[in-house]
Design an enzyme around this catalytic site. Structure first.
Site, PDB file in Angstrom:
ATOM      1  N   ASP A  61       0.829  -1.206   0.000  1.00 55.54           N
ATOM      2  CA  ASP A  61       0.000   0.000   0.000  1.00 55.54           C
ATOM      3  C   ASP A  61       0.860   1.251   0.000  1.00 55.54           C
ATOM      4  O   ASP A  61       0.529   2.254  -0.607  1.00 55.54           O
ATOM      5  CB  ASP A  61      -0.942   0.011   1.216  1.00 55.54           C
TER       6      ASP A  61
ATOM      7  N   ARG B 104       5.563   4.063   6.063  1.00 52.74           N
ATOM      8  CA  ARG B 104       5.199   3.902   7.468  1.00 52.74           C
ATOM      9  C   ARG B 104       5.302   2.438   7.898  1.00 52.74           C
ATOM     10  O   ARG B 104       5.701   1.572   7.115  1.00 52.74           O
ATOM     11  CB  ARG B 104       3.798   4.458   7.715  1.00 52.74           C
ATOM     12  N   ASP B 105       4.908   2.170   9.138  1.00 48.61           N
ATOM     13  CA  ASP B 105       4.998   0.802   9.651  1.00 48.61           C
ATOM     14  C   ASP B 105       3.824  -0.021   9.126  1.00 48.61           C
ATOM     15  O   ASP B 105       2.994  -0.513   9.884  1.00 48.61           O
ATOM     16  CB  ASP B 105       5.018   0.808  11.188  1.00 48.61           C
ATOM     17  N   GLU B 106       3.762  -0.130   7.797  1.00 48.34           N
ATOM     18  CA  GLU B 106       2.664  -0.884   7.186  1.00 48.34           C
ATOM     19  C   GLU B 106       3.210  -1.691   6.003  1.00 48.34           C
ATOM     20  O   GLU B 106       3.515  -2.841   6.156  1.00 48.34           O
ATOM     21  CB  GLU B 106       1.540   0.069   6.771  1.00 48.34           C
TER      22      GLU B 106
ATOM     23  N   TRP C  33     -11.691  -6.340  -1.225  1.00 49.60           N
ATOM     24  CA  TRP C  33     -10.304  -6.705  -0.926  1.00 49.60           C
ATOM     25  C   TRP C  33     -10.064  -8.162  -1.336  1.00 49.60           C
ATOM     26  O   TRP C  33      -9.323  -8.429  -2.276  1.00 49.60           O
ATOM     27  CB  TRP C  33      -9.994  -6.450   0.554  1.00 49.60           C
TER      28      TRP C  33
ATOM     29  N   GLU D  97      -2.382   8.904  -0.543  1.00 55.16           N
ATOM     30  CA  GLU D  97      -3.405   8.040   0.047  1.00 55.16           C
ATOM     31  C   GLU D  97      -4.771   8.724   0.074  1.00 55.16           C
ATOM     32  O   GLU D  97      -5.792   8.098  -0.142  1.00 55.16           O
ATOM     33  CB  GLU D  97      -2.991   7.678   1.478  1.00 55.16           C
TER      34      GLU D  97
HETATM   35  C1  BGC Z   1      -4.022   0.775   3.979  1.00 57.92           C
HETATM   36  C2  BGC Z   1      -4.922   0.783   2.779  1.00 57.92           C
HETATM   37  C3  BGC Z   1      -5.809  -0.417   2.915  1.00 57.92           C
HETATM   38  C4  BGC Z   1      -6.692  -0.120   4.108  1.00 57.92           C
HETATM   39  C5  BGC Z   1      -7.785  -1.107   4.318  1.00 57.92           C
HETATM   40  C6  BGC Z   1      -4.872   1.004   5.172  1.00 57.92           C
HETATM   41  O1  BGC Z   1      -4.161   1.044   6.330  1.00 57.92           O
HETATM   42  O2  BGC Z   1      -2.996   1.677   3.863  1.00 57.92           O
HETATM   43  O3  BGC Z   1      -4.297   1.001   1.600  1.00 57.92           O
HETATM   44  O4  BGC Z   1      -6.471  -0.820   1.796  1.00 57.92           O
HETATM   45  O5  BGC Z   1      -5.916   0.074   5.270  1.00 57.92           O
HETATM   46  O6  BGC Z   1      -8.162  -1.329   5.606  1.00 57.92           O
END
Ligand code: BGC
Length: 936
Positions: free
Chosen positions: A514, A518-520, A577, A780
């Site tokens: 995504d 960041r921490d993702e 999703w 985003e």
């Molecule tokens: C992500 C998104 C993702 C969404 C869905 C976010 O934290 O960055 O791109 O699709 O959460 O829950």
């Protein structure tokens, strides 16, 4: 006179006879030449484990209407055999076929470590053979576990943390890993010295790790890949890479193989989940297979005899960054003559649970360097380098100073008003690298096991004032070939295209993430599915999705649901999703004619559909997940409607996929399912006047784009859609799920002018808005930052998120008019839509069959359209015109031009059927004439 012509006639006949399909004629007579040979989407791949690999090539010819009518493939076990035209593994013989892609190998069984060389010749429409192509190759990996000699080795440090980092519960946020509890250990170094006694014919190394590995041989880094072995669900499968290291081996001497290990996704921070998500003990498994000139073979493999130590890399984590103490360097550690007497013995793990498989994707590599555009000093001794572009990668540091000087680099996407870096949106990602100098001259350092998403690098502790070249940006991403180009007369639209490609570069990083900062950085499935069609224009994503679909299937839950993130690390299911499990294989099939991806994941897709069926009595789905039309602009669409709409879309695509692989009964079953969902959807959500529940742009978009309405209700729904856009003063209100449907649907309902209006809009919310606020990637949120209000909520605010970049699909497919008509670009649809005040647009797409290009521009009272198509394809070309005779091609009435057939007039366009080659159309069509009327 007469005699002469008779002689000439005889001579001509002789030539005809002699010009038969002999080898000489093959050289001269060939009207099409096969080039760009690929195996499993890759050029000359090493170490594949697909035992029925698929081969493809492209055909080139400047002439019109060139077709392939046959091919012959030779696959040989040696270059010498191939050169003598001996296909000792496979000689397909002459196959009557116009196919050039996804051709399944059908020769002798392919065994572990086999080397395969291949070439192809083709026959054209006149039955003339081409010359043989340039040779290409592929090699087989280690096909079964028993083929491995190597053990899993590592170096476990006393006091190393074994469990996951502790979590805390924060108000409003919930459970998170406590950032201060994160601990990092030095990277293990491993080495093995060995003698190579005899001349070597070929040396191949197979390597994998739990964690990340960097392999060395005799002082050199092996290969150009980073973040190997890649990210997979390590509980189920781990990948290995294969490298040809023949040139690095030193016959008759001491040789040294070495490796550095790092936490990576296996033991390092993943998402917000903290460290050690899969495990804590880093392990390397590598073996070097030496094939000697005398025909014997020897294997140098990881085992307990390897030596282990730690060195200068004190910490390395994908999110946290890397710390390097150059004073601890061990010069020559990966070379002969180094004394490893004080190193320890490596630890050995007997077996691991995961399957070890050949890496099916394309690894992360360095793809470019970026020089700073500006250097500032917002606080004394704190320097900020602006690289002018937000991207994923890291910085190379150049520095001179004293031993022990410590330079700290921090990374950010944006600046605070005072010129310091803005890092709040990185959440708990530390994104900090540090370097301690050894002293004594210029030192150049670049980390190995971390990456950041950034445009700005803050440098503190630099001895003296840094020069502008003290920092260089290194761009990293999955090294997929770029396949699109786009330019128009509108700079905003061009910038948007550039931002979309940068968004993809930054986020096609091992998996479709995504965001990179960041921490993702997770493989969010919803983001992946909305963007995949755009992605497949911009880059060759076949291998990338071959790999990621395994991640997605590995993440499938017991109940058949596909996850929200793949690799699956954070359980959750959501409509829009999980549907990536259907939409992604379908897109790969459409774009690359790939039916194997359908076959491989068919059972998993069936389970997902069954999951949806079970939870949807009367074909209506209750809400699935909390996401909805994620980040919409105060226009929430009912979540049950979204779930039902996607259920319908999945059934529709499933029917097409079942048909594509010959499962006709299933196709009929899914068509019926789709029809039932359609009916239920209309009955439940659509009023007699065409109003749809929720009354949002996204609700209309889904109904129209997923074909959920009876034909007679479409015009009313389309009208409501326009009303909703008008209500917002001609702006959008869509979130992640609606945005990518917007422009394609508007074109489908004959409202391309409105589509252009949204595309070129610069007020909030719009694609153009973020560009006016300084965006160099897609953000985003539509307003992640505004000059007026500053930053959006830092809890979730990425400046490099590709989801809204999904509008790229319309730019290439509709504005420039390049699309496939059926699977795999065999038949092409050229249907550009001049409009939006643009005076020209020029685009290219390097399809699996070769390059397609369009260029349209206005000149006086004329519209000009140039089209180029690869050999062995054909296209339907729509040229905007009031009547067929308004269209000329290369100076002739188009309908009479060679290689062109007029088909019909359709919605204000003259429609032609053309073969391969280049065409130049001229139509009486003025720039202000607007869009060709009506629906398509
Ligand atoms: C992500 C998104 C993702 C969404 C869905 C976010 O934290 O960055 O791109 O699709 O959460 O829950």
């Amino acid at each position: 006179m007469k005699r002469k012509s008779i002689f000439m006639a005889i001579g001509f006949m002789l030539v005809m006879v002699w010009a038969g399909p002999g080898p000489a004629a093959a050289q001269e007579g060939a009207s099409i030449t096969p080039r760009r040979l690929r195996c499993e989407y890759r050029e000359n791949p090493l170490g594949i484990d697909e035992t029925r690999p698929r081969l493809s090539w492209q055909l080139e010819s400047p002439e019109r209407g060139r077709k392939q009518t046959g091919y012959r493939i030779l696959v040989a076990g040696s270059e010498a055999a191939l050169e003598k035209n001996r296909g000792d593994l496979w000689d397909s013989g002459r196959i009557a076929s116009d196919e050039t892609i996804q051709i399944v190998y059908q020769g002798r069984p392919l065994l572990s470590r086999m080397l395969c060389f291949w070439k192809v010749m083709v026959w054209d429409g006149a039955g003339r053979p081409s010359a043989w192509s340039q040779p290409a190759s592929f090699s087989m990996g280690l096909l079964q576990e028993e083929d491995w000699k190597a053990q899993w080795i590592g170096y476990d440090l006393p006091g190393q943390r074994k469990g996951r980092a502790p979590k805390v519960t924060l108000p409003y946020i919930g459970e998170v890993v406590w950032p201060f509890s994160k601990r990092y250990s030095p990277c293990p170094y491993l080495r093995k010295s060995f003698q190579v006694e005899k001349p070597v014919r070929r040396a191949t190394v197979y390597a994998t790790a739990l964690g990340l590995y960097e392999l060395h041989l005799n002082g050199a880094r092996v290969g150009e890949d980073y973040f190997t072995p890649g990210w997979s669900d390590y509980n189920k499968r781990v990948y290995y890479q294969t490298y040809d290291v023949t040139a690095l081996v030193r016959p008759g001497k001491e040789n040294v193989m070495g490796a550095i290990l790092a936490d990576g996704w296996y033991a390092g921070n993943v998402g917000w989940l903290g460290q050690r998500v899969y495990g804590w003990a880093l392990r390397l498994r590598a073996e070097l297979v030496l094939e000697y000139e005398d025909g014997t073979t020897e294997v140098v493999a990881t085992d307990g005899s390897w030596r282990a130590a730690t060195g200068p890399i004190r910490e390395a984590d994908i999110q946290a960054g890397e710390s390097y103490d150059a004073r601890l360097e061990m010069p020559g550690w990966d070379q002969a003559g180094f004394d490893d007497g004080r190193w320890k013995s490596a630890a050995v793990t007997e077996r691991i649970e995961a399957k070890v498989e050949a890496y099916p994707g394309i690894p992360v590599r360095r793809t470019g360097e970026i020089k700073p555009v500006k250097l500032s000093e917002p606080k004394p001794g704190v320097w900020v380098f602006n690289l002018g572009q937000n991207f994923a990668g890291r910085a190379r540091l150049k520095v001179k100073g004293q031993a022990g000087d410590k330079v700290v680099l921090r990374f950010a996407e944006m600046l605070n008003p005072d010129g310091t870096i803005y890092t709040r949106n990185l959440r708990t990602a530390r994104a900090t690298d540090s370097y301690i100098l050894k002293g004594g001259g210029e030192e150049v350092w670049e980390p190995r096991f971390t990456y950041h998403g950034f445009q700005y690098v803050e440098v503190a502790g630099y001895p003296g004032a840094p020069a502008a070249d003290a920092v260089t940006g290194i761009v990293l991403h999955s090294d997929l070939p770029l396949t699109s180009s786009f330019e128009s007369s509108n700079p905003l639209v061009n910038k948007l295209y550039g931002n979309i490609v940068w968004g993809q570069r930054s986020n096609y990083f091992e998996v479709p993430t995504d965001c990179p900062q960041r921490d993702e950085r997770l493989g969010w499935t919803g983001d992946a599915q909305v963007f995949i069609r755009t992605a497949a224009y911009n880059m060759d994503v076949g291998a990338f999705f071959t790999k990621w679909m395994k991640d997605l299937e590995d993440g499938q839950f017991e109940n058949g649901a596909f996850p929200r993130v793949a690799p699956q690390v954070a359980p959750g299911i959501a409509a829009g999703w999980g549907d990536a499990g259907i939409i992604c294989p379908w897109t790969i099939y459409r774009v690359y004619g790939d039916t194997r991806i359908i076959e491989k994941h068919y059972a998993a897709m069936v389970r997902w559909i069954e999951f949806l069926e079970k939870r949807s009595p009367n074909y209506l789905s209750p809400p699935l997940g909390n996401e909805g039309d994620w980040l919409n602009v105060n226009a929430p669409t009912p979540k049950d409607l979204i779930a039902t709409a996607y259920f319908g879309e999945d059934a529709r695509l499933m029917a097409e996929m079942a048909k594509a692989i010959g499962k006709d009964d299933d196709a009929a079953k899914y068509r019926e399912l789709f029809a039932n969902i359609q009916k239920a959807f209309t009955a439940r959500y659509v009023a007699a006047d065409g109003k749809i529940a929720g009354d949002t742009q996204t609700a209309y978009l889904m109904a129209l784009q997923f074909d959920l309405l009876p034909a007679e209700m479409r015009p009313a729904a389309a009208e409501h859609l326009i009303e909703k856009i008008q209500e917002r003063d001609w702006r959008l209100s869509t979130g992640f799920l609606g945005a990518h449907l917007l422009l394609p649907t508007l074109t489908d309902v004959g409202q391309t002018d409105v589509a252009y209006r949204l595309l070129t809009e610069t007020r909030y919310p719009s694609w153009g808005y973020s560009i006016t606020q300084g965006a160099t990637t897609t953000w985003e949120r539509w307003d992640s930052y505004t000059k007026e209000h500053g930053f959006q909520n830092p809890i979730m605010n990425s400046f490099n998120h590709y989801a809204y970049g999904a509008v790229g699909e319309w730019m290439l497919g509709t504005l420039a008019g390049i699309d496939t008509d059926g699977p795999g670009f065999k038949r092409i649809l050229i249907r550009p839509r001049p409009g939006g005040g643009l005076t020209y647009a020029q685009a290219g797409y390097d399809s699996i069959r070769g390059k397609i290009a369009t260029h349209w521009w206005f000149e006086g009272n004329e519209l000009r359209l140039e089209v180029a198509l690869p050999a062995n394809t054909s296209a339907t070309v729509y040229v905007p015109a009031a009547q067929a005779k308004d269209v000329m091609e290369s100076g002739r009435p188009a309908a009479q031009s060679p290689g062109i057939r007029f088909l019909r007039m359709d919605s204000g366009a003259a429609v032609f059927e053309v073969g391969s080659g280049s065409y130049a159309f001229v139509s009486k069509w003025k720039a202000d004439q607007g869009q060709p009327s009506g629906a398509p």
